[in-house]
Design a protein around this motif. Sequence first.
Motif, mmCIF file in Angstrom:
data_model
loop_
_atom_site.group_PDB
_atom_site.id
_atom_site.type_symbol
_atom_site.label_atom_id
_atom_site.label_comp_id
_atom_site.label_asym_id
_atom_site.label_seq_id
_atom_site.Cartn_x
_atom_site.Cartn_y
_atom_site.Cartn_z
ATOM 1 N N LYS A 1 91.055 93.576 -23.160
ATOM 2 C CA LYS A 1 89.670 93.334 -22.773
ATOM 3 C C LYS A 1 89.588 92.637 -21.418
ATOM 4 N N GLN A 2 88.539 92.967 -20.667
ATOM 5 C CA GLN A 2 88.281 92.349 -19.368
ATOM 6 C C GLN A 2 86.908 91.681 -19.419
ATOM 7 N N TYR A 3 86.803 90.505 -18.815
ATOM 8 C CA TYR A 3 85.582 89.710 -18.890
ATOM 9 C C TYR A 3 85.021 89.499 -17.486
ATOM 10 N N GLY A 4 83.732 89.715 -17.339
ATOM 11 C CA GLY A 4 83.149 89.532 -16.025
ATOM 12 C C GLY A 4 81.650 89.750 -16.020
ATOM 13 N N VAL B 1 82.698 93.574 -12.229
ATOM 14 C CA VAL B 1 83.505 92.643 -11.445
ATOM 15 C C VAL B 1 84.179 91.682 -12.416
ATOM 16 N N ASP B 2 85.515 91.619 -12.364
ATOM 17 C CA ASP B 2 86.281 90.727 -13.226
ATOM 18 C C ASP B 2 86.165 89.300 -12.700
ATOM 19 N N THR B 3 85.603 88.403 -13.502
ATOM 20 C CA THR B 3 85.398 87.019 -13.049
ATOM 21 C C THR B 3 86.183 86.002 -13.867
ATOM 22 N N LEU B 4 86.926 86.463 -14.864
ATOM 23 C CA LEU B 4 87.575 85.531 -15.766
ATOM 24 C C LEU B 4 89.013 85.950 -16.018
ATOM 25 N N ASP B 5 89.953 85.053 -15.729
ATOM 26 C CA ASP B 5 91.362 85.302 -15.995
ATOM 27 C C ASP B 5 91.739 84.572 -17.271
ATOM 28 N N THR B 6 91.685 85.274 -18.386
ATOM 29 C CA THR B 6 91.923 84.646 -19.684
ATOM 30 C C THR B 6 93.371 84.178 -19.834
ATOM 31 N N SER B 7 94.300 84.837 -19.147
ATOM 32 C CA SER B 7 95.705 84.431 -19.260
ATOM 33 C C SER B 7 95.926 83.042 -18.657
ATOM 34 N N VAL B 8 95.246 82.748 -17.551
ATOM 35 C CA VAL B 8 95.373 81.429 -16.916
ATOM 36 C C VAL B 8 94.838 80.339 -17.845
ATOM 37 N N ASP B 9 93.671 80.588 -18.437
ATOM 38 C CA ASP B 9 93.075 79.601 -19.342
ATOM 39 C C ASP B 9 93.957 79.379 -20.568
ATOM 40 N N GLU C 1 86.324 75.066 -23.814
ATOM 41 C CA GLU C 1 86.180 76.307 -24.577
ATOM 42 C C GLU C 1 86.694 77.446 -23.710
ATOM 43 N N PHE C 2 87.482 78.333 -24.281
ATOM 44 C CA PHE C 2 88.037 79.433 -23.497
ATOM 45 C C PHE C 2 88.247 80.658 -24.377
ATOM 46 N N ILE C 3 88.387 81.815 -23.715
ATOM 47 C CA ILE C 3 88.684 83.073 -24.402
ATOM 48 C C ILE C 3 90.196 83.248 -24.439
ATOM 49 N N PRO C 4 90.808 83.339 -25.621
ATOM 50 C CA PRO C 4 92.266 83.451 -25.695
ATOM 51 C C PRO C 4 92.751 84.829 -25.238
ATOM 52 N N ASP C 5 93.898 84.839 -24.586
ATOM 53 C CA ASP C 5 94.509 86.080 -24.104
ATOM 54 C C ASP C 5 95.671 86.442 -25.023
ATOM 55 N N ARG C 6 95.583 87.599 -25.671
ATOM 56 C CA ARG C 6 96.572 87.967 -26.680
ATOM 57 C C ARG C 6 97.973 88.136 -26.110
ATOM 58 N N LYS C 7 98.069 88.758 -24.951
ATOM 59 C CA LYS C 7 99.381 88.972 -24.350
ATOM 60 C C LYS C 7 100.055 87.645 -24.015
ATOM 61 N N SER C 8 99.264 86.698 -23.532
ATOM 62 C CA SER C 8 99.826 85.393 -23.215
ATOM 63 C C SER C 8 100.287 84.670 -24.479
ATOM 64 N N LEU C 9 99.512 84.794 -25.555
ATOM 65 C CA LEU C 9 99.871 84.108 -26.794
ATOM 66 C C LEU C 9 101.184 84.632 -27.370
ATOM 67 N N LYS C 10 101.436 85.921 -27.202
ATOM 68 C CA LYS C 10 102.651 86.515 -27.775
ATOM 69 C C LYS C 10 103.912 85.877 -27.210
ATOM 70 N N LYS C 11 103.883 85.526 -25.934
ATOM 71 C CA LYS C 11 105.098 84.964 -25.334
ATOM 72 C C LYS C 11 105.383 83.563 -25.841
ATOM 73 N N TYR C 12 104.368 82.921 -26.463
ATOM 74 C CA TYR C 12 104.606 81.603 -27.047
ATOM 75 C C TYR C 12 105.127 81.710 -28.480
ATOM 76 N N LEU C 13 105.038 82.901 -29.058
ATOM 77 C CA LEU C 13 105.570 83.123 -30.394
ATOM 78 C C LEU C 13 107.010 83.616 -30.348
ATOM 79 N N ARG C 14 107.312 84.469 -29.363
ATOM 80 C CA ARG C 14 108.636 85.075 -29.290
ATOM 81 C C ARG C 14 109.098 85.153 -27.838
#
Length: 333
Positions: free
Chosen positions: A50-53, A186-194, A270-283
């Motif tokens: 998903k892209q947020y903007g 226009v993409d205005t939110l980088d969920t991976s950074v948050d 408050e932030f929107i979680p990024d699934r791809k980023s979360l995966k690297k913290y699991l494995r």
Amino acid sequence: MSISNAIVHQFFRNSTTNALQLRADELGIDEPLHDLLGQVKNAFYNRSNKQYGRFSDEAGHVKALAGQWASRSLGFVTLTEQWMKHLQTELIARELDIEGYWLFAQETLEQGDQLWFFHFKHKPGLYLSHDLDLGDAAMIDFSRLGFGGVIDLAALSRKDAQYLTLSFGFGDRSLQVALLDVVNFVDTLDTSVDTDRFMAIVKAYSETLPTEKCANYRRKAIEYCTEQDKLGETVVCNDISVALASAQDPARSESLVTFMQQTEPEAKAEFIPDRKSLKKYLRYTGKSKEVSISFSNDILGKNVNFNPENESLTITNLPAALLKQLKEELGQL
């Protein structure tokens, strides 16, 4: 779920055919429609891309239509007809092929109205009639849902920085640039950074807990964020702090949110979680042409040890199946 308006149109284009079929009136608000939108939303929320903007600041057709609908200066059927005609014009100009149906639906929620739009295709199927006769049917293929999104109409009216969420689906690769242009996105939110910043705070906080609770606290934080992502919800730091209170030291009075306010006061509450980023913290995962390795973060320093000086891994307690293969290769079985 409360649906106030809904309609479906069909558009098919290739090198020889250009056919836009517009439905003249809205769909009836009934159980099948609620089921349809429910399945579409579930598929949307379960996507990781998903892209947020928001809409571009430049004048755009869809931006104008959405604004007119939000202010109720435009009817719903007219909104969707103009949207589809704009889509047809753009894809013809770019000589891009597309087929399928487009669902438009407005959902009324407690926090405000949302305008959904989604592209889907159908697949052949079979059905049995009440008389037990067998017949052919064209069924919506929920496994191949395409491009879609949702506009937060209240946030659009307030001109917030983020009110438009988009996602691409099966077979959209060749259409991605064109569809983003059609919507003026226009993409205005980088969920991976948050997400990375919040997980760094969780890591720092967990390291202040007793050693036996550190890894468990981080794992539960990741699980909480992952679940919020699946539900299409944001992570509210105060809520996750309360939810994880039982995983911290009972004698400790300082909560995660207090620690966050003291050490990173400018971090988002408050932030929107990024699934791809979360995966690297699991494995930990990595592969080359010859090797593929993946293991849980929890066993680093236990069954898996890393030596940064010679950049090597030492692995003990190997999986039974792998151990058997290796022994067979050496003739030890």
